[in-house]
Design a protein around this motif. Structure first.
Motif, mmCIF file in Angstrom:
data_model
loop_
_atom_site.group_PDB
_atom_site.id
_atom_site.type_symbol
_atom_site.label_atom_id
_atom_site.label_comp_id
_atom_site.label_asym_id
_atom_site.label_seq_id
_atom_site.Cartn_x
_atom_site.Cartn_y
_atom_site.Cartn_z
ATOM 1 N N VAL A 17 -36.941 2.205 -33.189
ATOM 2 C CA VAL A 17 -35.503 1.969 -33.073
ATOM 3 C C VAL A 17 -34.860 3.226 -32.492
ATOM 4 O O VAL A 17 -35.068 4.329 -33.012
ATOM 5 N N HIS A 18 -34.074 3.034 -31.433
ATOM 6 C CA HIS A 18 -33.413 4.166 -30.779
ATOM 7 C C HIS A 18 -31.913 3.926 -30.704
ATOM 8 O O HIS A 18 -31.450 2.783 -30.740
ATOM 9 N N SER A 19 -31.170 5.017 -30.582
ATOM 10 C CA SER A 19 -29.713 4.944 -30.519
ATOM 11 C C SER A 19 -29.192 5.992 -29.547
ATOM 12 O O SER A 19 -29.761 7.074 -29.420
ATOM 13 N N LEU A 20 -28.090 5.655 -28.885
ATOM 14 C CA LEU A 20 -27.399 6.619 -28.025
ATOM 15 C C LEU A 20 -26.155 7.183 -28.704
ATOM 16 O O LEU A 20 -25.424 7.956 -28.093
ATOM 17 N N SER A 21 -25.930 6.808 -29.958
ATOM 18 C CA SER A 21 -24.720 7.257 -30.660
ATOM 19 C C SER A 21 -24.657 8.769 -30.775
ATOM 20 O O SER A 21 -23.591 9.365 -30.588
ATOM 21 N N LYS A 22 -25.780 9.417 -31.102
ATOM 22 C CA LYS A 22 -25.772 10.850 -31.371
ATOM 23 C C LYS A 22 -25.986 11.662 -30.099
ATOM 24 O O LYS A 22 -25.242 12.591 -29.812
#
Length: 366
Positions: A220-225
């Motif tokens: 699971v990856h995120s661009l939020s941070k």
């Protein structure tokens, strides 16, 4: 008319319990320094804003699978940034941020009553919530502990939220093997992979040093941070092509679709590494102010070698520390939000402006 909610009993939303301490912190003459939630405060990079607006006139429905260009950009970015090789573009699925994916993944994988979802002993609360929504049982695993029989899903998290701990490739490899030995799917939350400190070398569960194939493994990856896109709700799940195909079909039926302008913004974020390095530098500078200030004030900072948090303790009940900080106009998150093992720690975020971080460091001297 009052509609009675049916379904699993869920814990109270953790941050609601901070209301009284938040009110006390806000009374500080210099205003509150809110370090309780890891929400970005820095501007969205211009290249991303431009990409978002560039497709604002497209009226049709977006695709659940995301544009081919978006998926290709993800594959290229994770190879360039994290050394993940051989990832098929079809095995990339954009999600509406990572939290909704974490909350619904057990259900989407067919986990249900009688099944076990294993999570770290100190863990992001939504792992447990997702298991409860599916009607499953949650088991918290100590470091190196193997999941029990009946486990259908094992959550890994490196770098960790809240502790900032980084698992080595060997530790990840052992964890994957232990999960697969009981027939469980592995889901690795890698939302902080782009933010290492202290010469830490976080590695993806999909890296060739960890797995020989992607079978039964998801990341699971995120661009939020890394790209300050919390407000855009920009995440991904990737890994085992067969599992991703199944998730895609279910998400099509459920309408779990990332808006088309956000998909374009995500593509731009993945193709540009400069803004990621610049954002990491901002967080590193804030960490270099806050960490020594905490230590000088008597805190012990454990792990915290990556990510956006300082896992800190004064050797007392977490809520006593929360009160002590609130007296100084600083709001943090008690470690109890993340499990019983966090009872003497607080999570202190680096996600505040330079001015607010400096104010917190000064107040810690009092």
């Amino acid at each position: 008319m009052i509609i009675q909610r049916r379904g699993p009993a869920l814990p109270d939303f953790p941050w609601d319990s901070l209301a009284d301490h938040a009110a006390k912190a806000r009374k500080h003459p210099g205003g509150v320094v809110d370090l309780s939630v890891g929400t970005p405060v820095d501007p969205v990079p211009a290249v991303i804003q431009s990409a978002l607006s560039s497709v604002a006139d497209i009226p049709g429905y977006p695709t659940t699978h995301g544009t081919p260009e978006l998926r290709a950009a993800f594959v290229a970015a994770v190879e360039r940034r994290y050394g993940i090789v051989g990832l098929p573009a079809d095995a990339v699925l954009p999600t509406i941020g990572s939290k909704e994916l974490v909350a619904w993944l057990p259900t989407l994988l067919g986990v249900g009553p009688g099944d076990i979802v294993a999570v770290p002993s100190v863990a992001y609360p939504t792992y447990e919530v997702g298991a409860l929504l599916a009607g499953a049982t949650v088991v918290r695993l100590a470091d190196g502990e193997k999941p029990p029989a009946g486990t259908r899903l094992v959550w890994l998290n490196s770098p960790s939220n809240p502790t900032g701990r980084v698992l080595s490739a060997e530790q990840l490899r052992d964890a994957v093997a232990a999960a697969q030995a009981v027939g469980a799917v592995v889901a690795s939350d890698e939302c902080y992979l782009a933010l290492p400190w202290d010469d830490a070398a976080p590695v993806s569960v999909l890296h060739p040093s960890v797995v020989d194939s992607f079978d039964g493994v998801l990341a699971v990856h995120s661009l939020s941070k890394s790209s300050s896109l919390a407000g855009y709700r920009a995440g991904f799940i990737t890994g085992d092509p067969e599992l991703i195909s199944g998730l895609l079909e279910l998400r099509k039926h459920a309408g779990m679709i990332v808006p088309r302008p956000v998909q374009e913004a995500m593509r731009a974020a993945l193709e540009d590494d400069t803004h990621v390095a610049e954002q990491r530098s901002r967080y590193q500078a804030r960490r270099e102010v806050l960490k020594p200030a905490l230590e000088a004030a008597g805190f012990v900072v454990s792990h915290s070698e990556a990510g956006l948090y300082l896992w800190s303790s004064r050797g007392e009940d977490a809520w006593e520390t929360i009160s002590w900080l609130a007296d100084r106009g600083i709001l943090a998150a008690p470690g109890t939000f993340y499990g019983p093992a966090g009872a003497q720690h607080v999570r202190i975020a680096l996600t505040a402006t330079d001015e607010r971080i400096a104010a917190a460091a000064e107040r810690l001297k009092a």
